[in-house]
Design an enzyme around this catalytic site. Structure first.
Site, PDB file in Angstrom:
ATOM      1  N   THR A  48      36.966  43.867  40.710  1.00  0.00           N
ATOM      2  CA  THR A  48      37.621  44.002  39.533  1.00  0.00           C
ATOM      3  C   THR A  48      36.748  44.932  38.488  1.00  0.00           C
ATOM      4  O   THR A  48      37.437  45.681  37.830  1.00  0.00           O
ATOM      5  CB  THR A  48      37.772  42.452  38.588  1.00  0.00           C
ATOM      6  N   TYR A 111      47.463  34.355  38.334  1.00  0.00           N
ATOM      7  CA  TYR A 111      48.567  34.734  37.692  1.00  0.00           C
ATOM      8  C   TYR A 111      49.729  33.516  38.192  1.00  0.00           C
ATOM      9  O   TYR A 111      50.275  32.602  37.324  1.00  0.00           O
ATOM     10  CB  TYR A 111      49.225  35.945  37.965  1.00  0.00           C
ATOM     11  N   TYR A 137      36.007  33.938  46.241  1.00  0.00           N
ATOM     12  CA  TYR A 137      35.614  34.480  44.672  1.00  0.00           C
ATOM     13  C   TYR A 137      36.520  33.472  43.707  1.00  0.00           C
ATOM     14  O   TYR A 137      37.598  33.816  43.620  1.00  0.00           O
ATOM     15  CB  TYR A 137      35.843  36.161  44.749  1.00  0.00           C
ATOM     16  N   ARG A 142      39.783  34.854  35.209  1.00  0.00           N
ATOM     17  CA  ARG A 142      40.746  36.042  35.211  1.00  0.00           C
ATOM     18  C   ARG A 142      41.753  35.540  36.068  1.00  0.00           C
ATOM     19  O   ARG A 142      43.020  35.767  35.825  1.00  0.00           O
ATOM     20  CB  ARG A 142      40.026  37.004  36.149  1.00  0.00           C
ATOM     21  N   LYS A 166      31.628  33.480  46.105  1.00  0.00           N
ATOM     22  CA  LYS A 166      31.029  34.155  44.663  1.00  0.00           C
ATOM     23  C   LYS A 166      31.813  33.242  43.508  1.00  0.00           C
ATOM     24  O   LYS A 166      33.024  33.119  43.410  1.00  0.00           O
ATOM     25  CB  LYS A 166      31.436  35.489  44.573  1.00  0.00           C
ATOM     26  N   ILE A 208      26.345  38.806  42.881  1.00  0.00           N
ATOM     27  CA  ILE A 208      27.221  39.902  42.820  1.00  0.00           C
ATOM     28  C   ILE A 208      27.384  40.282  41.356  1.00  0.00           C
ATOM     29  O   ILE A 208      28.129  39.667  40.642  1.00  0.00           O
ATOM     30  CB  ILE A 208      28.468  39.726  43.647  1.00  0.00           C
TER      31      ILE A 208
END
Length: 300
Positions: A48, A111, A137, A142, A166, A208
């Site tokens: 991202t 989403y 992840y 987000r 992550k 990360i």
């Protein structure tokens, strides 16, 4: 072992743009050299932080191949491939040039806000299709949906070809539950720069990082010290960078990290909409902080 290669500091590379908003390949090569020289253990392309939602399919392929070429096997490369459309992820995993990739970082579906069972089935499908090991992840800020500790552990124990997570939920209790109950060999990697030090102390295997684009030397040294249980040194470096973390994420990622990199002329302060540069007031605070930071001789 691959798990050994991915234990430590990974850096989620920004995508530099020219003033014409095309990819700035020269700056990207310079950034790759900067972070490797700074001591990071591996790089991540198409995260991202790289503004991937604004990149075309052709640009993504070019970025993968360019990163492989310029890294030139000096450190492992992880490629980000994720989407809310499971079948699109499967197709990209089957067609992207991944021969030189160490692993694939794949964000939880965003989403659509699937159930925990939907998240499990999504990862089961893409893990079966991927020619490379998958790093889960979780970033609910987000995606709009948290991947619970139970779901993470279920995937880790039941789905082959998944080797790591992550974790960027910001929930320390959830993180500790995963660490305490994870299967042997499964890596738990921090995705939160500001809390990476305490998470490493709790037993995470690395980070990360966004901040390591700029703080390559100090950040990778902090992670290395924490993994060696030298918490005095890790704590010193953590607090040395803490104000920088606050400034970097005050408005937007990657606007913050590009403001830092632009200060040292590593990249242009250019974005593709809807991301815009940080406000002038924040830029002034960043400049004042970095003037003092660089005066201390900390930058690689």
């Amino acid at each position: 072992m691959l798990q050994d290669q991915l234990r430590g500091t990974g850096v989620a590379l920004v995508t530099p743009f020219t003033t014409q908003e095309t990819i700035d390949w020269h700056s990207l090569e310079r950034l790759i050299d900067h972070v490797i020289k700074g001591g990071v253990d591996y790089v991540v392309t198409l995260g991202t932080t790289g503004e991937t939602p604004t990149l075309s399919s052709e640009e993504k392929l070019d970025l993968i191949n360019f990163t492989f070429e310029k890294v030139n096997k000096r450190v492992p490369v992880v490629v980000g491939i994720g989407d809310y459309n499971t079948y699109d992820v499967v197709k990209r995993l089957e067609t992207c040039p991944l021969d030189e990739a160490a692993a694939v970082l794949s964000v939880a579906p965003y989403y659509s806000k699937p159930t925990q069972e939907g998240i499990y089935q999504h990862y089961k499908a893409i893990a079966a299709a991927s020619p490379k090991p998958i790093i889960l992840y979780n970033v609910p800020g987000r995606t709009g949906r948290n991947m619970t500790a139970e779901t993470t552990l279920r995937i880790a124990k039941e789905v082959e070809n998944v080797i790591a997570m992550k974790e960027a939920s910001g929930d320390m209790i959830q993180c500790m539950e995963i660490i305490a109950r994870k299967p042997k060999g499964f890596l738990v990697i921090s995705g939160d720069d500001a809390v990476a030090f305490p998470q490493l102390a709790c037993g995470m295997d690395g980070v990360i990082s966004v901040a390591a684009n700029y703080f390559a030397k100090d950040f990778s040294s902090m992670v290395r010290a924490a993994l060696e249980e030298n918490y005095t040194e890790a704590r010193r470096l953590h607090y040395k960078m803490l104000e920088g973390f606050d400034l970097m994420f005050a408005e937007n990622n990657p606007a913050g990290i590009k403001a830092f990199l632009h200060y040292d002329k590593l990249v242009e302060n250019v974005f593709r909409l809807p991301v815009v540069p940080v406000t002038e007031s924040l830029q002034s605070r960043i400049s004042a902080y970095l003037k003092a930071y660089n005066k201390a001789g900390s930058l690689v």
